[in-house]
Design a protein around this motif. Structure first.
Motif, PDB file in Angstrom:
ATOM      1  N   MET A  65      54.790  70.909 -43.418  1.00 55.26           N
ATOM      2  CA  MET A  65      53.359  70.701 -43.576  1.00 55.26           C
ATOM      3  C   MET A  65      53.008  70.504 -45.050  1.00 55.26           C
ATOM      4  SD  MET A  65      51.586  74.433 -43.064  1.00 55.26           S
ATOM      5  CE  MET A  65      50.021  73.987 -43.760  1.00 55.26           C
ATOM      6  N   THR A  66      51.792  69.995 -45.278  1.00 54.57           N
ATOM      7  CA  THR A  66      51.372  69.720 -46.636  1.00 54.57           C
ATOM      8  C   THR A  66      51.363  70.991 -47.489  1.00 54.57           C
ATOM      9  OG1 THR A  66      49.572  68.955 -48.015  1.00 54.57           O
ATOM     10  CG2 THR A  66      48.950  69.993 -45.957  1.00 54.57           C
ATOM     11  N   ARG A  67      51.633  70.833 -48.771  1.00 50.00           N
ATOM     12  CA  ARG A  67      51.636  71.970 -49.689  1.00 50.00           C
ATOM     13  C   ARG A  67      50.313  72.060 -50.451  1.00 50.00           C
ATOM     14  NH1 ARG A  67      55.575  75.838 -49.233  1.00 50.00           N
ATOM     15  NH2 ARG A  67      56.560  74.985 -47.422  1.00 50.00           N
ATOM     16  N   ARG A  68      49.364  71.213 -50.130  1.00 51.28           N
ATOM     17  CA  ARG A  68      48.118  71.178 -50.900  1.00 51.28           C
ATOM     18  C   ARG A  68      47.306  72.465 -50.780  1.00 51.28           C
ATOM     19  NH1 ARG A  68      44.767  66.233 -49.376  1.00 51.28           N
ATOM     20  NH2 ARG A  68      45.538  66.866 -47.340  1.00 51.28           N
ATOM     21  N   THR A  69      47.606  73.268 -49.757  1.00 49.97           N
ATOM     22  CA  THR A  69      46.853  74.509 -49.568  1.00 49.97           C
ATOM     23  C   THR A  69      47.424  75.656 -50.401  1.00 49.97           C
ATOM     24  OG1 THR A  69      48.235  75.058 -47.692  1.00 49.97           O
ATOM     25  CG2 THR A  69      46.167  73.930 -47.222  1.00 49.97           C
ATOM     26  N   ASP A  70      48.535  75.408 -51.124  1.00 53.96           N
ATOM     27  CA  ASP A  70      49.213  76.496 -51.825  1.00 53.96           C
ATOM     28  C   ASP A  70      48.342  77.184 -52.861  1.00 53.96           C
ATOM     29  OD1 ASP A  70      51.401  76.406 -50.344  1.00 53.96           O
ATOM     30  OD2 ASP A  70      52.781  75.746 -51.915  1.00 53.96           O
ATOM     31  N   ASN A  71      47.404  76.455 -53.441  1.00 55.75           N
ATOM     32  CA  ASN A  71      46.574  77.092 -54.465  1.00 55.75           C
ATOM     33  C   ASN A  71      45.391  77.840 -53.866  1.00 55.75           C
ATOM     34  OD1 ASN A  71      45.291  74.884 -53.617  1.00 55.75           O
ATOM     35  ND2 ASN A  71      44.789  74.045 -55.631  1.00 55.75           N
ATOM     36  N   LEU A  72      45.218  77.774 -52.534  1.00 54.55           N
ATOM     37  CA  LEU A  72      44.143  78.526 -51.894  1.00 54.55           C
ATOM     38  C   LEU A  72      44.638  79.921 -51.584  1.00 54.55           C
ATOM     39  CD1 LEU A  72      42.429  76.153 -49.321  1.00 54.55           C
ATOM     40  CD2 LEU A  72      41.355  77.405 -51.181  1.00 54.55           C
ATOM     41  N   ARG A  73      43.921  80.900 -52.088  1.00 51.05           N
ATOM     42  CA  ARG A  73      44.358  82.278 -51.895  1.00 51.05           C
ATOM     43  C   ARG A  73      43.185  83.112 -51.402  1.00 51.05           C
ATOM     44  NH1 ARG A  73      49.250  82.277 -54.513  1.00 51.05           N
ATOM     45  NH2 ARG A  73      49.560  84.502 -54.270  1.00 51.05           N
ATOM     46  N   ALA A  74      43.494  84.218 -50.744  1.00 47.65           N
ATOM     47  CA  ALA A  74      42.428  85.094 -50.249  1.00 47.65           C
ATOM     48  C   ALA A  74      42.708  86.522 -50.668  1.00 47.65           C
ATOM     49  CB  ALA A  74      42.345  85.012 -48.730  1.00 47.65           C
ATOM     50  N   LYS A  75      41.626  87.279 -50.883  1.00 50.21           N
ATOM     51  CA  LYS A  75      41.731  88.711 -51.159  1.00 50.21           C
ATOM     52  C   LYS A  75      41.711  89.432 -49.821  1.00 50.21           C
ATOM     53  CE  LYS A  75      40.984  88.376 -55.715  1.00 50.21           C
ATOM     54  NZ  LYS A  75      42.169  88.440 -56.570  1.00 50.21           N
ATOM     55  N   VAL A  76      42.817  90.045 -49.471  1.00 49.53           N
ATOM     56  CA  VAL A  76      42.961  90.659 -48.152  1.00 49.53           C
ATOM     57  C   VAL A  76      42.963  92.178 -48.300  1.00 49.53           C
ATOM     58  CG1 VAL A  76      44.481  90.877 -46.147  1.00 49.53           C
ATOM     59  CG2 VAL A  76      44.237  88.674 -47.307  1.00 49.53           C
ATOM     60  N   SER A  77      42.064  92.845 -47.580  1.00 53.65           N
ATOM     61  CA  SER A  77      42.020  94.305 -47.692  1.00 53.65           C
ATOM     62  C   SER A  77      42.899  94.984 -46.653  1.00 53.65           C
ATOM     63  CB  SER A  77      40.583  94.818 -47.574  1.00 53.65           C
ATOM     64  OG  SER A  77      40.007  94.421 -46.360  1.00 53.65           O
ATOM     65  N   ARG A  78      43.131  94.296 -45.527  1.00 55.17           N
ATOM     66  CA  ARG A  78      43.954  94.935 -44.492  1.00 55.17           C
ATOM     67  C   ARG A  78      44.401  93.889 -43.483  1.00 55.17           C
ATOM     68  NH1 ARG A  78      42.828  99.005 -39.957  1.00 55.17           N
ATOM     69  NH2 ARG A  78      40.683  98.262 -39.951  1.00 55.17           N
ATOM     70  N   ILE A  79      45.566  94.131 -42.897  1.00 56.64           N
ATOM     71  CA  ILE A  79      46.014  93.278 -41.793  1.00 56.64           C
ATOM     72  C   ILE A  79      46.382  94.186 -40.640  1.00 56.64           C
ATOM     73  CG2 ILE A  79      47.806  91.683 -40.998  1.00 56.64           C
ATOM     74  CD1 ILE A  79      47.909  90.610 -43.880  1.00 56.64           C
ATOM     75  N   LEU A  80      45.799  93.906 -39.494  1.00 53.68           N
ATOM     76  CA  LEU A  80      46.090  94.672 -38.278  1.00 53.68           C
ATOM     77  C   LEU A  80      46.998  93.785 -37.418  1.00 53.68           C
ATOM     78  CD1 LEU A  80      44.913  97.431 -37.474  1.00 53.68           C
ATOM     79  CD2 LEU A  80      43.107  96.227 -36.236  1.00 53.68           C
ATOM     80  N   PRO A  81      48.246  94.207 -37.200  1.00 52.86           N
ATOM     81  CA  PRO A  81      49.160  93.305 -36.479  1.00 52.86           C
ATOM     82  C   PRO A  81      48.761  93.086 -35.019  1.00 52.86           C
ATOM     83  CG  PRO A  81      50.324  95.263 -37.309  1.00 52.86           C
ATOM     84  CD  PRO A  81      48.885  95.445 -37.653  1.00 52.86           C
ATOM     85  N   PHE A  82      48.111  94.071 -34.412  1.00 49.00           N
ATOM     86  CA  PHE A  82      47.696  93.943 -33.015  1.00 49.00           C
ATOM     87  C   PHE A  82      46.309  94.549 -32.831  1.00 49.00           C
ATOM     88  CE2 PHE A  82      52.262  94.947 -33.045  1.00 49.00           C
ATOM     89  CZ  PHE A  82      52.757  93.731 -32.592  1.00 49.00           C
ATOM     90  N   SER A  83      45.457  93.828 -32.152  1.00 52.97           N
ATOM     91  CA  SER A  83      44.153  94.376 -31.784  1.00 52.97           C
ATOM     92  C   SER A  83      43.715  93.729 -30.488  1.00 52.97           C
ATOM     93  CB  SER A  83      43.126  94.089 -32.873  1.00 52.97           C
ATOM     94  OG  SER A  83      41.820  94.326 -32.388  1.00 52.97           O
ATOM     95  N   CYS A  84      43.096  94.531 -29.623  1.00 56.24           N
ATOM     96  CA  CYS A  84      42.587  93.947 -28.373  1.00 56.24           C
ATOM     97  C   CYS A  84      41.064  94.030 -28.315  1.00 56.24           C
ATOM     98  CB  CYS A  84      43.242  94.604 -27.158  1.00 56.24           C
ATOM     99  SG  CYS A  84      43.110  96.372 -27.172  1.00 56.24           S
ATOM    100  N   VAL A  85      40.414  94.302 -29.469  1.00 57.85           N
ATOM    101  CA  VAL A  85      38.945  94.358 -29.488  1.00 57.85           C
ATOM    102  C   VAL A  85      38.329  93.360 -30.471  1.00 57.85           C
ATOM    103  CG1 VAL A  85      38.791  96.762 -28.731  1.00 57.85           C
ATOM    104  CG2 VAL A  85      38.949  96.254 -31.173  1.00 57.85           C
ATOM    105  N   ASP A  86      39.151  92.495 -31.022  1.00 58.61           N
ATOM    106  CA  ASP A  86      38.651  91.524 -32.005  1.00 58.61           C
ATOM    107  C   ASP A  86      38.809  90.102 -31.495  1.00 58.61           C
ATOM    108  OD1 ASP A  86      37.989  93.182 -34.559  1.00 58.61           O
ATOM    109  OD2 ASP A  86      39.903  93.976 -33.866  1.00 58.61           O
ATOM    110  N   GLY A  87      38.298  89.884 -30.285  1.00 60.89           N
ATOM    111  CA  GLY A  87      38.445  88.578 -29.661  1.00 60.89           C
ATOM    112  C   GLY A  87      39.344  88.677 -28.440  1.00 60.89           C
ATOM    113  N   PRO A  88      39.566  87.546 -27.765  1.00 65.58           N
ATOM    114  CA  PRO A  88      40.320  87.587 -26.503  1.00 65.58           C
ATOM    115  C   PRO A  88      41.812  87.848 -26.702  1.00 65.58           C
ATOM    116  CG  PRO A  88      39.783  85.328 -27.126  1.00 65.58           C
ATOM    117  CD  PRO A  88      39.108  86.204 -28.129  1.00 65.58           C
ATOM    118  N   GLY A  89      42.380  88.641 -25.809  1.00 63.87           N
ATOM    119  CA  GLY A  89      43.825  88.882 -25.822  1.00 63.87           C
ATOM    120  C   GLY A  89      44.251  89.804 -26.944  1.00 63.87           C
TER     121      GLY A  89
END
Ligand code: SF4
Ligand code: SF4
Length: 293
Positions: free
Chosen positions: A1-25
Protein backbone atom coordinates in the motif's frame (compact mmCIF):
# COMPACT_ATOMS: atom_id res chain seq x y z
CA UNK A 1 0.00 0.00 0.00
CA UNK A 2 0.97 3.63 -0.40
CA UNK A 3 3.46 5.06 2.09
CA UNK A 4 2.03 8.58 1.90
CA UNK A 5 0.24 8.09 5.22
CA UNK A 6 3.51 7.49 7.09
CA UNK A 7 3.76 11.07 8.30
CA UNK A 8 0.24 10.95 9.77
CA UNK A 9 0.42 10.17 13.44
CA UNK A 10 -2.05 10.05 16.31
CA UNK A 11 -1.79 10.56 20.06
CA UNK A 12 -3.21 7.37 21.51
CA UNK A 13 -4.14 7.16 25.19
CA UNK A 14 -5.25 3.53 25.23
CA UNK A 15 -5.93 0.52 23.05
CA UNK A 16 -8.50 -2.06 24.06
CA UNK A 17 -7.84 -5.28 22.13
CA UNK A 18 -11.40 -6.57 22.60
CA UNK A 19 -14.66 -4.83 23.37
CA UNK A 20 -18.26 -5.83 22.81
CA UNK A 21 -19.83 -2.48 23.81
CA UNK A 22 -18.16 -0.14 21.30
CA UNK A 23 -20.09 -1.04 18.19
CA UNK A 24 -21.23 -4.32 16.65
CA UNK A 25 -19.41 -7.57 17.39
CA UNK A 26 -16.01 -7.90 18.97
CA UNK A 27 -13.92 -4.80 18.33
CA UNK A 28 -10.46 -3.41 18.84
CA UNK A 29 -10.89 0.10 20.25
CA UNK A 30 -8.36 2.90 19.83
CA UNK A 31 -8.79 5.79 22.28
CA UNK A 32 -7.31 9.05 20.99
CA UNK A 33 -6.10 11.77 23.34
CA UNK A 34 -7.80 15.18 23.29
CA UNK A 35 -11.36 16.46 23.52
CA UNK A 36 -13.16 19.68 22.56
CA UNK A 37 -15.85 19.30 25.22
CA UNK A 38 -15.42 20.15 28.89
CA UNK A 39 -18.10 17.87 30.32
CA UNK A 40 -18.83 18.46 33.99
CA UNK A 41 -19.50 14.72 34.22
CA UNK A 42 -16.36 13.58 32.35
CA UNK A 43 -15.28 10.10 33.49
CA UNK A 44 -11.79 10.46 31.99
CA UNK A 45 -10.70 14.09 32.48
CA UNK A 46 -7.07 13.11 31.87
CA UNK A 47 -7.96 12.49 28.22
CA UNK A 48 -9.10 16.09 27.54
CA UNK A 49 -5.85 17.90 26.78
CA UNK A 50 -2.56 17.13 25.14
CA UNK A 51 0.40 17.30 27.50
CA UNK A 52 2.02 20.75 27.72
CA UNK A 53 5.28 19.25 29.03
CA UNK A 54 5.21 21.30 32.24
CA UNK A 55 7.07 18.44 33.92
CA UNK A 56 5.07 18.40 37.16
CA UNK A 57 4.60 14.65 36.93
CA UNK A 58 8.22 13.73 36.16
CA UNK A 59 9.60 13.85 39.69
CA UNK A 60 6.49 12.18 41.09
CA UNK A 61 6.81 8.97 39.10
CA UNK A 62 7.92 6.24 41.56
CA UNK A 63 9.20 4.03 38.75
CA UNK A 64 11.38 6.57 36.94
CA UNK A 65 9.23 6.07 33.85
CA UNK A 66 9.04 9.77 32.99
CA UNK A 67 11.92 11.93 31.83
CA UNK A 68 12.72 14.98 29.72
CA UNK A 69 14.20 14.43 26.28
CA UNK A 70 16.73 16.66 24.53
CA UNK A 71 13.90 18.99 23.42
CA UNK A 72 12.72 19.40 27.00
CA UNK A 73 9.59 17.39 26.27
CA UNK A 74 8.30 14.84 28.74
CA UNK A 75 8.60 11.28 27.47
CA UNK A 76 6.97 8.17 28.87
CA UNK A 77 9.05 4.99 29.15
CA UNK A 78 6.35 2.41 28.71
CA UNK A 79 8.53 -0.54 29.72
CA UNK A 80 9.36 1.07 33.08
CA UNK A 81 5.76 2.11 33.88
CA UNK A 82 3.90 0.25 36.63
CA UNK A 83 0.58 1.94 35.74
CA UNK A 84 0.13 3.33 39.24
CA UNK A 85 -1.52 6.44 37.68
CA UNK A 86 0.25 8.81 40.08
CA UNK A 87 1.00 11.05 37.09
CA UNK A 88 -2.72 11.33 36.31
CA UNK A 89 -3.41 12.41 39.90
CA UNK A 90 -0.66 15.02 39.71
CA UNK A 91 -1.50 16.57 36.34
CA UNK A 92 -3.42 19.84 36.71
CA UNK A 93 -3.81 20.15 32.95
CA UNK A 94 -6.42 17.39 32.37
CA UNK A 95 -3.79 15.38 30.58
CA UNK A 96 -1.44 12.50 31.22
CA UNK A 97 1.97 11.45 29.95
CA UNK A 98 1.02 7.85 29.16
CA UNK A 99 0.47 8.61 25.49
CA UNK A 100 1.82 6.65 22.56
CA UNK A 101 2.40 8.26 19.21
CA UNK A 102 1.24 5.90 16.46
CA UNK A 103 1.79 6.14 12.73
CA UNK A 104 -0.95 4.73 10.50
CA UNK A 105 1.35 1.87 9.49
CA UNK A 106 2.16 1.00 13.11
CA UNK A 107 -1.56 0.94 13.94
CA UNK A 108 -2.29 -1.25 10.92
CA UNK A 109 0.44 -3.66 12.04
CA UNK A 110 -1.14 -3.88 15.48
CA UNK A 111 -4.58 -4.51 13.97
CA UNK A 112 -3.14 -7.22 11.71
CA UNK A 113 -2.01 -9.14 14.81
CA UNK A 114 -5.57 -9.06 16.16
CA UNK A 115 -7.44 -9.57 12.89
CA UNK A 116 -8.54 -13.17 13.51
CA UNK A 117 -10.17 -12.27 16.82
CA UNK A 118 -12.13 -9.13 15.96
CA UNK A 119 -14.94 -8.11 13.65
CA UNK A 120 -13.93 -4.48 13.45
CA UNK A 121 -12.11 -1.42 14.72
CA UNK A 122 -13.62 1.52 16.61
CA UNK A 123 -11.82 4.82 17.05
CA UNK A 124 -12.92 6.55 20.23
CA UNK A 125 -11.62 9.25 22.58
CA UNK A 126 -11.47 11.88 24.02
CA UNK A 127 -13.08 13.16 20.88
CA UNK A 128 -11.78 10.96 18.12
CA UNK A 129 -12.66 13.25 15.21
CA UNK A 130 -10.17 15.88 16.40
CA UNK A 131 -7.63 13.60 14.69
CA UNK A 132 -9.76 13.01 11.60
CA UNK A 133 -6.96 12.80 8.98
CA UNK A 134 -5.44 9.91 10.95
CA UNK A 135 -8.81 8.14 11.20
CA UNK A 136 -9.45 8.50 7.47
CA UNK A 137 -5.97 7.22 6.60
CA UNK A 138 -6.36 4.32 9.03
CA UNK A 139 -9.77 3.29 7.70
CA UNK A 140 -8.54 3.67 4.14
CA UNK A 141 -5.58 1.43 4.99
CA UNK A 142 -7.92 -1.19 6.48
CA UNK A 143 -10.23 -1.15 3.46
CA UNK A 144 -7.32 -1.45 1.02
CA UNK A 145 -5.55 -4.29 2.82
CA UNK A 146 -6.68 -7.78 1.71
CA UNK A 147 -5.91 -9.10 5.21
CA UNK A 148 -8.01 -6.46 6.94
CA UNK A 149 -10.81 -5.48 4.60
CA UNK A 150 -13.29 -7.81 6.33
CA UNK A 151 -13.10 -5.53 9.40
CA UNK A 152 -15.74 -2.83 9.87
CA UNK A 153 -14.61 0.68 10.76
CA UNK A 154 -16.58 2.69 13.33
CA UNK A 155 -16.23 6.11 14.92
CA UNK A 156 -17.30 6.89 18.47
CA UNK A 157 -17.91 10.64 18.69
CA UNK A 158 -19.54 13.45 20.65
CA UNK A 159 -21.06 14.60 17.37
CA UNK A 160 -19.29 17.96 17.20
CA UNK A 161 -17.63 17.34 13.83
CA UNK A 162 -18.88 19.55 10.98
CA UNK A 163 -20.82 18.04 8.10
CA UNK A 164 -17.87 18.73 5.80
CA UNK A 165 -15.74 16.61 8.14
CA UNK A 166 -18.22 13.74 8.08
CA UNK A 167 -18.35 14.01 4.28
CA UNK A 168 -14.60 13.39 4.14
CA UNK A 169 -14.85 10.31 6.37
CA UNK A 170 -18.09 8.87 5.05
CA UNK A 171 -16.84 6.56 2.31
CA UNK A 172 -14.27 4.93 4.61
CA UNK A 173 -16.43 4.40 7.69
CA UNK A 174 -19.13 1.79 8.27
CA UNK A 175 -20.88 3.43 11.18
CA UNK A 176 -20.81 5.80 14.13
CA UNK A 177 -21.99 6.00 17.72
CA UNK A 178 -23.03 9.52 18.70
CA UNK A 179 -23.78 11.02 22.14
CA UNK A 180 -26.85 13.16 22.67
CA UNK A 181 -26.11 14.59 26.10
CA UNK A 182 -29.08 16.93 26.42
CA UNK A 183 -31.95 18.34 24.41
CA UNK A 184 -32.02 22.10 25.00
CA UNK A 185 -28.99 23.93 23.66
CA UNK A 186 -28.61 25.90 26.91
CA UNK A 187 -28.46 22.70 28.99
CA UNK A 188 -25.97 21.22 26.55
CA UNK A 189 -23.84 24.37 26.72
CA UNK A 190 -23.84 24.19 30.52
CA UNK A 191 -23.04 20.47 30.70
CA UNK A 192 -20.30 20.26 28.07
CA UNK A 193 -19.33 23.84 27.21
CA UNK A 194 -20.87 23.84 23.71
CA UNK A 195 -24.30 24.00 22.15
CA UNK A 196 -25.77 20.86 20.57
CA UNK A 197 -26.73 22.09 17.09
CA UNK A 198 -23.72 20.28 15.56
CA UNK A 199 -24.72 17.08 17.35
CA UNK A 200 -28.24 17.20 15.92
CA UNK A 201 -26.85 17.97 12.45
CA UNK A 202 -24.45 15.02 12.77
CA UNK A 203 -27.20 12.62 13.82
CA UNK A 204 -29.38 13.74 10.92
CA UNK A 205 -26.59 13.56 8.37
CA UNK A 206 -25.32 10.13 9.41
CA UNK A 207 -28.86 8.74 9.63
CA UNK A 208 -29.60 9.86 6.07
CA UNK A 209 -26.31 8.38 4.91
CA UNK A 210 -27.19 5.10 6.60
CA UNK A 211 -24.06 5.35 8.79
CA UNK A 212 -25.64 6.02 12.17
CA UNK A 213 -25.28 2.87 14.24
CA UNK A 214 -26.23 4.15 17.68
CA UNK A 215 -27.38 7.25 19.59
CA UNK A 216 -26.48 7.29 23.27
CA UNK A 217 -28.31 9.26 25.92
CA UNK A 218 -26.71 10.01 29.28
CA UNK A 219 -29.34 10.33 31.99
CA UNK A 220 -28.20 12.56 34.88
CA UNK A 221 -31.11 12.78 37.34
CA UNK A 222 -32.14 16.37 38.00
CA UNK A 223 -29.35 17.82 35.82
CA UNK A 224 -29.75 16.79 32.19
CA UNK A 225 -33.04 17.66 30.49
CA UNK A 226 -33.61 14.40 28.63
CA UNK A 227 -36.37 13.36 31.03
CA UNK A 228 -37.97 16.82 31.32
CA UNK A 229 -38.03 16.98 27.51
CA UNK A 230 -38.84 13.31 27.13
CA UNK A 231 -41.66 13.77 24.61
CA UNK A 232 -39.56 15.96 22.29
CA UNK A 233 -36.54 13.63 22.66
CA UNK A 234 -38.65 10.51 22.12
CA UNK A 235 -40.46 11.87 19.07
CA UNK A 236 -37.10 12.93 17.62
CA UNK A 237 -35.54 9.50 18.17
CA UNK A 238 -38.59 7.90 16.62
CA UNK A 239 -37.88 9.73 13.34
CA UNK A 240 -34.53 7.95 13.01
CA UNK A 241 -34.30 4.82 10.85
CA UNK A 242 -35.36 1.62 12.64
CA UNK A 243 -31.81 0.29 12.26
CA UNK A 244 -30.42 2.97 14.60
CA UNK A 245 -29.87 1.62 18.09
CA UNK A 246 -30.66 3.69 21.17
CA UNK A 247 -28.46 3.18 24.22
CA UNK A 248 -29.31 4.65 27.61
CA UNK A 249 -26.34 5.38 29.87
CA UNK A 250 -26.63 6.08 33.59
CA UNK A 251 -24.58 8.84 35.22
CA UNK A 252 -22.18 7.36 37.77
CA UNK A 253 -19.34 8.79 39.85
CA UNK A 254 -16.50 6.62 38.56
CA UNK A 255 -13.62 8.86 37.40
CA UNK A 256 -15.66 12.04 37.88
CA UNK A 257 -14.04 15.06 39.55
CA UNK A 258 -15.39 18.40 40.79
CA UNK A 259 -18.98 19.45 41.42
CA UNK A 260 -20.55 16.47 39.62
CA UNK A 261 -19.31 14.24 42.45
CA UNK A 262 -22.08 15.81 44.56
CA UNK A 263 -24.73 15.03 41.95
CA UNK A 264 -27.14 12.17 42.37
CA UNK A 265 -26.09 8.97 40.62
CA UNK A 266 -28.59 7.35 38.29
CA UNK A 267 -29.97 4.29 40.08
CA UNK A 268 -31.53 1.26 38.40
CA UNK A 269 -34.98 2.41 39.51
CA UNK A 270 -34.40 5.90 38.11
CA UNK A 271 -33.14 4.48 34.82
CA UNK A 272 -36.19 2.20 34.58
CA UNK A 273 -38.41 5.24 35.15
CA UNK A 274 -36.64 7.17 32.37
CA UNK A 275 -36.82 4.15 30.07
CA UNK A 276 -40.55 3.77 30.73
CA UNK A 277 -41.15 7.47 29.98
CA UNK A 278 -39.18 7.28 26.74
CA UNK A 279 -40.95 4.08 25.70
CA UNK A 280 -44.21 6.05 25.32
CA UNK A 281 -42.65 7.65 22.25
CA UNK A 282 -39.91 5.25 21.08
CA UNK A 283 -41.14 1.88 19.84
CA UNK A 284 -37.78 0.17 19.19
CA UNK A 285 -35.94 -1.67 22.00
CA UNK A 286 -33.47 0.54 23.89
CA UNK A 287 -30.30 -0.85 25.45
CA UNK A 288 -30.12 -0.34 29.22
CA UNK A 289 -26.97 -0.28 31.39
CA UNK A 290 -26.00 -3.68 32.81
CA UNK A 291 -24.25 -2.40 35.91
CA UNK A 292 -25.14 0.33 38.41
CA UNK A 293 -22.53 1.28 41.01
S1 SF4 B 1 1.51 5.51 35.78
FE1 SF4 B 1 2.63 7.44 35.61
S2 SF4 B 1 3.50 7.77 37.66
FE2 SF4 B 1 2.89 5.62 37.57
S3 SF4 B 1 4.72 4.53 36.87
FE3 SF4 B 1 3.57 5.01 35.03
S4 SF4 B 1 4.38 6.96 34.31
FE4 SF4 B 1 5.04 6.71 36.43
S1 SF4 C 1 1.18 15.02 31.80
FE1 SF4 C 1 0.40 16.84 32.84
S2 SF4 C 1 1.81 17.14 34.60
FE2 SF4 C 1 2.82 15.73 33.18
S3 SF4 C 1 4.08 17.04 31.89
FE3 SF4 C 1 2.14 16.77 30.80
S4 SF4 C 1 0.86 18.50 31.41
FE4 SF4 C 1 2.57 18.40 32.88
Amino acid sequence: MTRRTDNLRAKVSRILPFSCVDGPGNRLVVFLQGCNYQCITCHNPHTINHCNHCGDCVGECPAGALKFNENNNVVWLKEECTHCDRCIEICQHHSNPQITDYSVEAMLDLIRKQRFFISGVTVSGGESTLQLPFIIALFKGIKQDPELQHLTCFIDSNGSLSISGWERALSYMDGAMIDLKSWQRETHQWLVGRENHRVLQTIQYLAQANKLYEVRLLHIPGKSDLDIEVEAVGRYLQTLPESVQIRLNAFQHHGVTGEALDWEKCSKIEMERFHAQLSHFVTRPMTMPQVFV
